[in-house]
Design a protein around this motif. Structure first.
Motif, short mmCIF file in Angstrom:
data_model
loop_
_atom_site.label_atom_id
_atom_site.label_comp_id
_atom_site.label_asym_id
_atom_site.label_seq_id
_atom_site.Cartn_x
_atom_site.Cartn_y
_atom_site.Cartn_z
N THR A 165 2.87 2.14 3.96
CA THR A 165 1.45 2.53 3.86
C THR A 165 1.14 2.35 2.54
OG1 THR A 165 2.25 4.35 5.53
CG2 THR A 165 -0.02 4.51 4.44
N PRO A 166 -0.08 1.80 2.37
CA PRO A 166 -0.91 1.69 1.22
C PRO A 166 -1.19 2.86 0.32
CG PRO A 166 -1.67 0.09 2.76
CD PRO A 166 -0.81 1.09 3.44
N PHE A 167 -1.37 3.07 -0.82
CA PHE A 167 -1.71 4.00 -1.50
C PHE A 167 -3.25 4.52 -1.45
CE2 PHE A 167 -3.45 6.10 -5.56
CZ PHE A 167 -2.71 7.19 -5.52
N HIS A 168 -4.08 3.36 -1.49
CA HIS A 168 -5.39 3.74 -1.57
C HIS A 168 -6.29 4.19 -0.03
CE1 HIS A 168 -5.36 -0.48 -0.01
NE2 HIS A 168 -6.47 -0.17 0.44
N VAL A 169 -5.52 4.23 0.80
CA VAL A 169 -6.00 4.50 2.12
C VAL A 169 -6.16 5.93 2.49
CG1 VAL A 169 -5.34 2.09 3.11
CG2 VAL A 169 -4.01 4.07 3.53
N SER A 170 -6.95 6.24 3.44
CA SER A 170 -7.02 7.55 4.03
C SER A 170 -5.95 8.01 4.49
CB SER A 170 -8.21 7.75 4.69
OG SER A 170 -8.15 6.97 6.27
N LYS A 171 -6.06 9.51 4.63
CA LYS A 171 -4.98 10.25 5.32
C LYS A 171 -4.76 10.08 6.69
CE LYS A 171 -2.71 14.95 6.16
NZ LYS A 171 -3.15 16.22 6.00
N ILE A 205 13.43 5.05 8.47
CA ILE A 205 12.83 5.17 7.38
C ILE A 205 11.34 6.23 7.39
CG2 ILE A 205 11.20 4.07 5.48
CD1 ILE A 205 12.63 1.42 6.35
N SER A 206 11.50 7.13 6.34
CA SER A 206 10.52 8.12 6.47
C SER A 206 9.29 7.56 5.86
CB SER A 206 11.03 9.26 5.52
OG SER A 206 9.93 10.22 5.12
N GLN A 207 8.20 8.02 6.37
CA GLN A 207 6.70 7.40 5.91
C GLN A 207 5.92 8.52 5.74
OE1 GLN A 207 5.78 4.65 4.61
NE2 GLN A 207 7.42 3.47 5.27
N GLY A 208 4.77 8.65 5.64
CA GLY A 208 3.54 9.79 5.48
C GLY A 208 2.92 9.62 4.25
N LEU A 236 4.63 6.36 -2.72
CA LEU A 236 5.05 7.52 -3.34
C LEU A 236 4.32 8.20 -4.43
CD1 LEU A 236 8.86 6.48 -3.98
CD2 LEU A 236 7.93 7.89 -2.00
N GLY A 237 3.05 7.70 -4.60
CA GLY A 237 2.19 8.43 -5.34
C GLY A 237 1.79 7.57 -6.40
N LYS A 238 0.40 8.03 -7.14
CA LYS A 238 -0.06 7.35 -8.15
C LYS A 238 0.79 7.25 -9.82
CE LYS A 238 -3.19 10.99 -9.47
NZ LYS A 238 -4.77 11.12 -9.36
N ASP A 239 1.55 8.09 -9.80
CA ASP A 239 2.58 8.38 -11.02
C ASP A 239 3.75 9.07 -10.83
OD1 ASP A 239 1.50 11.37 -10.54
OD2 ASP A 239 -0.05 11.08 -11.72
N LYS A 240 4.44 9.43 -11.86
CA LYS A 240 5.93 9.76 -11.69
C LYS A 240 5.64 11.47 -11.15
CE LYS A 240 8.32 7.20 -15.01
NZ LYS A 240 9.11 6.47 -14.12
N LYS A 241 4.90 12.09 -11.73
CA LYS A 241 4.82 13.36 -11.14
C LYS A 241 4.51 13.66 -9.60
CE LYS A 241 1.98 17.97 -11.72
NZ LYS A 241 1.61 18.16 -10.49
N GLN A 242 3.73 12.58 -9.15
CA GLN A 242 3.29 12.79 -7.61
C GLN A 242 4.71 12.19 -6.91
OE1 GLN A 242 -0.08 10.42 -6.13
NE2 GLN A 242 -0.62 12.46 -4.96
#
Length: 389
Positions: A165-171, A205-208, A236-242
């Motif tokens: 799943t792409p990062f920039h798309v909606s929930k 594979i887990s997604q979400g 997995l997010g935009k940065d390491k924290k996320q």
């Protein structure tokens, strides 16, 4: 699955040392899986991989279906025989390539970079249709086709087809994509069950995306399906924290009796963090790609204050440096060659430079994983961390 098993030998906190048994040998976990994307580790042969302590490598379904083709590989005896590699192997399903064909790499996506060529034509519940980057021919990759290809390739551990799943798309898009991936996983399982011979096992594979409720739903789906292992995929997010938060979501919900693989993570700090959450295996191009850019991995006692996890041997400061990459490293490169020689080879664009630095980085990561396994067995993982970070 009688030829396969997963055993947890020791748990220290959430970190665990285990053993994945396969027909091609056992994998001591935690383990790093090096990427032989097109059936080869760039500039490194399998004997050197073995000498460096490598336990398992990964090849890419998407690239190999385009060239030389799964039927050709099957006629050559499968990936193991073709490559001359007698240890365990994993193949991914082509799902990440669907992502990159349509959206670019993760880093491109987060930075807003759009590359010129997008070869993904369409994606829906049937599968993904795309043009070959080699000759422009149109292909359709379905869950069934992905499994059929991976069965012909012959790797020990294989993955279901999913959409990364792409990062920039909606929930809402993420939820729809995740549920489509669940349907693909069910079809992958059904195809796998038709002709399994005990020589391969399948990972779900887990997604979400970055959404905790969707990750929980996806983990519950994976938990209730008869997979041997499980992988954490998608954004997995935009940065390491996320990223750490998303991995933690998954580890909170996923079954603990299966080997868990984290897709595409390879920095030292990320490896330690993920192992502390209970991850068993990783794959990433980082160590070998870094080497091809002149980057050599080093431990903290060999770093300057400005250096993080590697030194760039292209830099002029190494022109007359007669020291090895690391004084305490016993790899072939460090035993035989200096930083100055490697600097010269890089400047002269001699291919040997990439081979020597790649060998060092592979040896380094394998030593890292060996040290981590022993530290878990000895209940001293946090102390061991200070030797590497």
């Amino acid at each position: 699955m009688s030829n396969f098993s997963f055993i947890i030998i020791k748990q220290s906190g959430s970190a665990r040392a285990g053993l994945i048994n396969t027909p091609h040998g056992s994998i001591e976990t935690p383990a790093f899986i090096f990427c032989a994307t097109k059936g080869a580790i760039k500039v490194a042969d399998t004997e050197r991989l073995d000498d460096a302590g490598t336990q398992i490598i990964l090849a890419n379904t998407y690239h190999l279906m385009l060239q030389p083709g799964e039927d050709t590989i099957a006629q050559l005896g499968g990936l193991h025989k073709m490559m001359g590699w007698n240890k365990p192997m994993l193949t991914d399903s082509g799902g990440y390539q669907i992502f990159s064909l349509g959206h670019g790499s993760v880093s491109e996506e987060i930075k807003g970079i759009r590359s010129k060529q997008r070869t993904l034509l369409t994606i829906n519940e049937d599968g993904a249709v795309f043009r070959s980057y080699i000759n422009g021919k149109t292909y359709c990759l379905t869950p069934e086709k992905s499994i059929q290809i991976q069965q012909k390739l012959g790797a020990d551990l294989i993955l279901v087809l999913d959409e990364c799943t792409p990062f920039h798309v909606s929930k809402e898009y993420t939820k729809q994509s995740m549920r489509m991936s669940h349907k693909w996983a069910t079809r992958s399982l059904q195809e796998f069950e038709k002709s399994k011979q005990g020589k391969q096992v399948l990972y779900g594979i887990s997604q979400g995306g970055v959404y905790k409720d969707l990750r929980k739903e996806s983990c519950e789906f994976i938990n209730n399906a008869p997979f041997f292992g499980q992988a954490i995929g998608g954004s997995l997010g935009k940065d390491k924290k996320q990223m750490y938060e998303v991995v933690a979501y998954n580890m909170e919900y996923l079954r603990q009796d299966r080997p868990t693989h984290l897709l595409g993570i390879g920095s030292i700090v990320d490896i330690f963090h993920a192992i502390n959450l209970g991850i068993d295996t990783f794959d990433c191009v980082h160590p070998t790609r870094l080497a091809r850019h002149g980057g050599a991995l080093i431990k903290p006692n060999n770093r300057s204050s400005q250096c993080k996890e590697h030194i760039n041997l292209r830099n002029k400061q190494f022109e007359l440096d007669n020291n090895p990459i690391e004084d305490d490293c016993s790899c072939f490169t460090c035993r035989k060659h200096s930083r100055a020689y490697l600097h010269y080879l890089l400047k002269a664009r001699e291919l040997l430079a990439y081979t020597l630095i790649t060998y060092h980085n592979i040896f380094f990561i394998n030593k890292l994983m060996q040290s981590i396994r022993q530290a878990i067995l000895d209940n001293r993982l946090n102390q061991e961390k200070s030797n590497w970070i």
